[in-house]
Design a protein around this motif. Structure first.
Motif, PDB file in Angstrom:
ATOM      1  N   LEU A 142      -6.159 -33.990 -48.640  1.00  0.00           N
ATOM      2  CA  LEU A 142      -6.863 -32.854 -48.037  1.00  0.00           C
ATOM      3  C   LEU A 142      -8.209 -33.272 -47.460  1.00  0.00           C
ATOM      4  N   ALA A 143      -8.948 -34.083 -48.203  1.00  0.00           N
ATOM      5  CA  ALA A 143     -10.246 -34.566 -47.715  1.00  0.00           C
ATOM      6  C   ALA A 143     -10.057 -35.448 -46.488  1.00  0.00           C
ATOM      7  N   ALA A 144      -8.980 -36.237 -46.461  1.00  0.00           N
ATOM      8  CA  ALA A 144      -8.705 -37.091 -45.302  1.00  0.00           C
ATOM      9  C   ALA A 144      -8.385 -36.245 -44.075  1.00  0.00           C
ATOM     10  N   ALA A 145      -7.554 -35.224 -44.237  1.00  0.00           N
ATOM     11  CA  ALA A 145      -7.212 -34.348 -43.112  1.00  0.00           C
ATOM     12  C   ALA A 145      -8.462 -33.634 -42.608  1.00  0.00           C
ATOM     13  N   ALA A 146      -9.283 -33.153 -43.522  1.00  0.00           N
ATOM     14  CA  ALA A 146     -10.524 -32.480 -43.132  1.00  0.00           C
ATOM     15  C   ALA A 146     -11.419 -33.431 -42.349  1.00  0.00           C
ATOM     16  N   TRP A 147     -11.538 -34.673 -42.813  1.00  0.00           N
ATOM     17  CA  TRP A 147     -12.384 -35.668 -42.150  1.00  0.00           C
ATOM     18  C   TRP A 147     -11.945 -35.878 -40.705  1.00  0.00           C
ATOM     19  N   THR A 148     -10.637 -35.877 -40.434  1.00  0.00           N
ATOM     20  CA  THR A 148     -10.160 -36.116 -39.067  1.00  0.00           C
ATOM     21  C   THR A 148     -10.607 -35.020 -38.109  1.00  0.00           C
ATOM     22  N   PHE A 149     -10.940 -33.860 -38.630  1.00  0.00           N
ATOM     23  CA  PHE A 149     -11.415 -32.741 -37.805  1.00  0.00           C
ATOM     24  C   PHE A 149     -12.920 -32.540 -37.916  1.00  0.00           C
ATOM     25  N   GLY A 150     -13.594 -33.393 -38.686  1.00  0.00           N
ATOM     26  CA  GLY A 150     -15.034 -33.239 -38.874  1.00  0.00           C
ATOM     27  C   GLY A 150     -15.381 -32.050 -39.746  1.00  0.00           C
ATOM     28  N   LEU A 151     -14.481 -31.705 -40.668  1.00  0.00           N
ATOM     29  CA  LEU A 151     -14.675 -30.555 -41.552  1.00  0.00           C
ATOM     30  C   LEU A 151     -14.800 -30.991 -42.994  1.00  0.00           C
ATOM     31  N   GLU A 152     -15.303 -30.102 -43.811  1.00  0.00           N
ATOM     32  CA  GLU A 152     -15.285 -30.284 -45.258  1.00  0.00           C
ATOM     33  C   GLU A 152     -13.914 -29.819 -45.763  1.00  0.00           C
ATOM     34  N   PRO A 153     -13.447 -30.352 -46.904  1.00  0.00           N
ATOM     35  CA  PRO A 153     -12.139 -29.942 -47.415  1.00  0.00           C
ATOM     36  C   PRO A 153     -11.973 -28.430 -47.578  1.00  0.00           C
ATOM     37  N   ASP A 154     -13.016 -27.750 -48.064  1.00  0.00           N
ATOM     38  CA  ASP A 154     -12.914 -26.286 -48.222  1.00  0.00           C
ATOM     39  C   ASP A 154     -12.730 -25.583 -46.877  1.00  0.00           C
ATOM     40  N   GLN A 155     -13.355 -26.119 -45.834  1.00  0.00           N
ATOM     41  CA  GLN A 155     -13.169 -25.539 -44.496  1.00  0.00           C
ATOM     42  C   GLN A 155     -11.737 -25.774 -44.014  1.00  0.00           C
ATOM     43  N   TYR A 156     -11.221 -26.995 -44.230  1.00  0.00           N
ATOM     44  CA  TYR A 156      -9.864 -27.310 -43.777  1.00  0.00           C
ATOM     45  C   TYR A 156      -8.825 -26.458 -44.508  1.00  0.00           C
ATOM     46  N   LYS A 157      -9.083 -26.160 -45.774  1.00  0.00           N
ATOM     47  CA  LYS A 157      -8.160 -25.311 -46.552  1.00  0.00           C
ATOM     48  C   LYS A 157      -7.976 -23.949 -45.907  1.00  0.00           C
ATOM     49  N   GLN A 158      -8.979 -23.493 -45.178  1.00  0.00           N
ATOM     50  CA  GLN A 158      -8.928 -22.162 -44.588  1.00  0.00           C
ATOM     51  C   GLN A 158      -8.126 -22.114 -43.284  1.00  0.00           C
ATOM     52  N   LEU A 159      -7.754 -23.283 -42.759  1.00  0.00           N
ATOM     53  CA  LEU A 159      -6.999 -23.316 -41.498  1.00  0.00           C
ATOM     54  C   LEU A 159      -5.602 -22.773 -41.693  1.00  0.00           C
ATOM     55  N   GLN A 160      -5.133 -22.082 -40.701  1.00  0.00           N
ATOM     56  CA  GLN A 160      -3.756 -21.614 -40.687  1.00  0.00           C
ATOM     57  C   GLN A 160      -3.229 -21.801 -39.283  1.00  0.00           C
ATOM     58  N   LEU A 161      -2.038 -22.335 -39.185  1.00  0.00           N
ATOM     59  CA  LEU A 161      -1.429 -22.540 -37.887  1.00  0.00           C
ATOM     60  C   LEU A 161      -1.074 -21.188 -37.283  1.00  0.00           C
ATOM     61  N   ALA A 162      -1.524 -20.948 -36.068  1.00  0.00           N
ATOM     62  CA  ALA A 162      -1.182 -19.681 -35.406  1.00  0.00           C
ATOM     63  C   ALA A 162       0.301 -19.687 -35.075  1.00  0.00           C
ATOM     64  N   SER A 163       0.951 -18.600 -35.359  1.00  0.00           N
ATOM     65  CA  SER A 163       2.389 -18.545 -35.078  1.00  0.00           C
ATOM     66  C   SER A 163       2.687 -18.019 -33.717  1.00  0.00           C
TER      67      SER A 163
END
Length: 99
Positions: free
Chosen positions: A78-99
């Protein structure tokens, strides 16, 4: 070359070891992200690779898997995925793919 051989075979043949258990990808529901240690003989500097699944389907309906290099200091998928977007892990957790 990795895409031709397939990530599963590359992971096995290269002896990649997961840094932590796979985690669900909040930015790509239904898919997991896994962080692997990269041996020094494969990459010139200490890095890890985050294995992800593309959120967009290919023309044939499949989803391509690919690896993203991240700093070796990152300890969770999770921290790695967040890093790729320049986000903190808690911020990345809030992402949801738009359907």
């Amino acid at each position: 070359a990795i895409e031709k051989m397939g990530w599963d075979k590359f992971i096995t043949d290269a002896g990649l070891l997961p840094v932590a258990p796979p985690e669900p990808d909040p930015g790509n529901p239904g898919h997991q992200i896994t962080l692997y240690e990269i041996p020094e003989n494969i990459f010139d500097e200490p890095v890890r690779v985050l294995l992800v699944t593309n959120a967009t389907t290919e023309r044939d309906g499949t989803r391509r898997r690919y690896g993203l290099t991240v700093p070796a200091s990152i300890t969770s998928p999770l921290a790695a995925a967040a890093w790729t977007f320049g986000l903190e892990p808690d911020q990345y957790k809030q992402l949801q793919l738009a359907s």
